[in-house]
Design a protein around this motif. Sequence first.
Motif, mmCIF file in Angstrom:
data_model
loop_
_atom_site.group_PDB
_atom_site.id
_atom_site.type_symbol
_atom_site.label_atom_id
_atom_site.label_comp_id
_atom_site.label_asym_id
_atom_site.label_seq_id
_atom_site.Cartn_x
_atom_site.Cartn_y
_atom_site.Cartn_z
ATOM 1 N N THR A 131 0.798 -1.285 0.173
ATOM 2 C CA THR A 131 -0.093 0.047 -0.020
ATOM 3 C C THR A 131 0.971 1.145 0.038
ATOM 4 O O THR A 131 1.771 1.306 1.050
ATOM 5 C CB THR A 131 -0.954 -0.173 1.063
ATOM 6 N N GLU A 132 0.780 2.092 -0.840
ATOM 7 C CA GLU A 132 1.298 3.382 -1.087
ATOM 8 C C GLU A 132 0.226 4.357 -0.733
ATOM 9 O O GLU A 132 -0.968 4.103 -0.814
ATOM 10 C CB GLU A 132 1.869 3.576 -2.349
ATOM 11 N N TYR A 133 0.557 5.446 -0.390
ATOM 12 C CA TYR A 133 -0.437 6.749 -0.011
ATOM 13 C C TYR A 133 -0.107 8.006 -0.612
ATOM 14 O O TYR A 133 1.013 8.304 -0.752
ATOM 15 C CB TYR A 133 -0.580 6.486 1.235
ATOM 16 N N LEU A 134 -1.172 8.598 -0.848
ATOM 17 C CA LEU A 134 -1.165 10.130 -1.091
ATOM 18 C C LEU A 134 -2.021 10.716 0.148
ATOM 19 O O LEU A 134 -3.514 10.482 -0.191
ATOM 20 C CB LEU A 134 -1.589 10.320 -2.492
ATOM 21 N N SER A 135 -1.583 11.420 0.763
ATOM 22 C CA SER A 135 -2.586 12.294 1.690
ATOM 23 C C SER A 135 -2.884 13.771 1.451
ATOM 24 O O SER A 135 -1.722 14.342 0.959
ATOM 25 C CB SER A 135 -2.017 12.139 3.033
ATOM 26 N N ILE A 136 -3.771 14.182 1.640
ATOM 27 C CA ILE A 136 -4.157 15.681 1.335
ATOM 28 C C ILE A 136 -4.904 16.166 2.718
ATOM 29 O O ILE A 136 -5.908 15.507 3.051
ATOM 30 C CB ILE A 136 -4.898 15.937 0.161
ATOM 31 N N SER A 137 -4.306 17.114 3.265
ATOM 32 C CA SER A 137 -5.109 17.695 4.504
ATOM 33 C C SER A 137 -5.184 19.109 4.334
ATOM 34 O O SER A 137 -4.144 19.929 3.639
ATOM 35 C CB SER A 137 -4.485 17.359 5.579
ATOM 36 N N THR A 138 -6.079 19.731 4.911
ATOM 37 C CA THR A 138 -6.125 21.264 5.159
ATOM 38 C C THR A 138 -6.378 21.677 6.527
ATOM 39 O O THR A 138 -6.868 21.028 7.264
ATOM 40 C CB THR A 138 -7.102 21.846 4.021
ATOM 41 N N LYS A 139 -5.771 22.700 6.827
ATOM 42 C CA LYS A 139 -6.362 23.459 8.122
ATOM 43 C C LYS A 139 -6.235 24.824 8.153
ATOM 44 O O LYS A 139 -5.460 25.239 7.320
ATOM 45 C CB LYS A 139 -5.432 22.832 9.440
ATOM 46 N N ASP A 140 -6.854 25.647 9.068
ATOM 47 C CA ASP A 140 -7.011 26.760 9.239
ATOM 48 C C ASP A 140 -5.983 27.212 10.113
ATOM 49 O O ASP A 140 -5.803 26.662 11.209
ATOM 50 C CB ASP A 140 -8.219 27.506 9.423
ATOM 51 N N VAL A 141 -5.207 28.301 9.732
ATOM 52 C CA VAL A 141 -3.795 28.836 10.699
ATOM 53 C C VAL A 141 -4.044 30.421 10.504
ATOM 54 O O VAL A 141 -3.852 31.254 9.724
ATOM 55 C CB VAL A 141 -2.510 28.556 10.088
ATOM 56 N N GLY A 142 -4.989 31.069 11.459
ATOM 57 C CA GLY A 142 -5.157 32.482 11.544
ATOM 58 C C GLY A 142 -5.996 32.812 10.198
ATOM 59 O O GLY A 142 -7.168 32.206 10.112
ATOM 60 N N ASP A 143 -5.615 33.819 9.687
ATOM 61 C CA ASP A 143 -6.132 34.426 8.350
ATOM 62 C C ASP A 143 -5.681 33.428 7.172
ATOM 63 O O ASP A 143 -5.839 33.738 6.068
ATOM 64 C CB ASP A 143 -5.952 35.710 8.188
ATOM 65 N N GLN A 144 -4.980 32.426 7.301
ATOM 66 C CA GLN A 144 -4.491 31.407 6.240
ATOM 67 C C GLN A 144 -5.042 30.009 6.362
ATOM 68 O O GLN A 144 -5.434 29.781 7.253
ATOM 69 C CB GLN A 144 -3.124 31.450 6.314
ATOM 70 N N ILE A 145 -4.809 29.548 5.024
ATOM 71 C CA ILE A 145 -5.123 28.084 5.000
ATOM 72 C C ILE A 145 -3.886 27.276 4.635
ATOM 73 O O ILE A 145 -3.058 27.868 3.853
ATOM 74 C CB ILE A 145 -6.284 27.694 3.984
ATOM 75 N N GLU A 146 -3.603 26.253 5.389
ATOM 76 C CA GLU A 146 -2.295 25.327 4.879
ATOM 77 C C GLU A 146 -3.057 24.110 4.316
ATOM 78 O O GLU A 146 -3.928 23.698 4.739
ATOM 79 C CB GLU A 146 -1.645 24.814 6.241
ATOM 80 N N ILE A 147 -2.287 23.659 3.111
ATOM 81 C CA ILE A 147 -2.561 22.784 2.117
ATOM 82 C C ILE A 147 -1.419 21.598 2.349
ATOM 83 O O ILE A 147 -0.255 22.165 1.840
ATOM 84 C CB ILE A 147 -3.323 23.085 0.861
ATOM 85 N N HIS A 148 -1.484 20.500 2.841
ATOM 86 C CA HIS A 148 -0.560 19.593 2.643
ATOM 87 C C HIS A 148 -0.695 18.381 1.818
ATOM 88 O O HIS A 148 -1.904 17.668 2.144
ATOM 89 C CB HIS A 148 -0.462 19.125 4.313
ATOM 90 N N ILE A 149 0.119 18.208 0.906
ATOM 91 C CA ILE A 149 0.137 17.270 -0.113
ATOM 92 C C ILE A 149 1.340 16.292 0.044
ATOM 93 O O ILE A 149 2.399 16.723 -0.148
ATOM 94 C CB ILE A 149 -0.040 17.463 -1.614
ATOM 95 N N LYS A 150 1.128 15.226 0.549
ATOM 96 C CA LYS A 150 2.337 14.065 0.841
ATOM 97 C C LYS A 150 2.032 12.941 0.203
ATOM 98 O O LYS A 150 1.065 12.330 0.152
ATOM 99 C CB LYS A 150 2.258 13.973 2.315
ATOM 100 N N ASP A 151 3.133 12.355 -0.091
ATOM 101 C CA ASP A 151 3.251 11.242 -1.027
ATOM 102 C C ASP A 151 4.227 10.170 -0.350
ATOM 103 O O ASP A 151 5.027 10.775 0.395
ATOM 104 C CB ASP A 151 3.319 11.348 -2.519
#
Length: 178
Positions: A87-107
């Motif tokens: 099993t290999e993976y690709l994960s995508i997550s988002t979170k709010d940090v103050g007035d910004q959004i962080e988008i994490h794309i990990k393989d």
Amino acid sequence: RTAEIVLGLRNFSRLDESDIKTVNIHEGLDSTLILLKNQMPENIVIQKDFKANGTIECLPGKLNQVFMNIISNGLQAIKGKAYQNATEYLSISTKDVGDQIEIHIKDSGMGMTDEVKHKIFDPFFTTTDVVEGIVLGLSIVFKIIQRHEGKLEVVTSPGNGAEFIITLYHTLPESAIS
């Protein structure tokens, strides 16, 4: 499946839009995954963890291009591994940090050396001798994020995959996209 593809194309087709719009970034990420579904080997598991509100001001088509390039490169990095895990993976997550959004794309791909990591955003840099297309479009990705006055970071090491962290403002600063 056809309806899913049509919806994905409709959302993704904002590429020609040159106006700033308020959109939900999660729709762009989902549309990109739909369009790339046929490129995904059966052993890849997609993990999504969308915790952010997701609504931002942006050039939606340009950000869809960012997602397409990063996710495509992640899939190529996984396919390019000498040894494939069950099993290999690709994960995508988002979170709010103050007035910004962080988008994490990990393989779970092959990762990069520090030397490659420091060059991936340079125009015309490629690692096609190593794995074809691994950094396709990353110089364009960097410019699009800069244009949105965002930030792009990469956490990677050989054999440990890569994580791209995109930080964007929910509301574009006045100086952005002038």
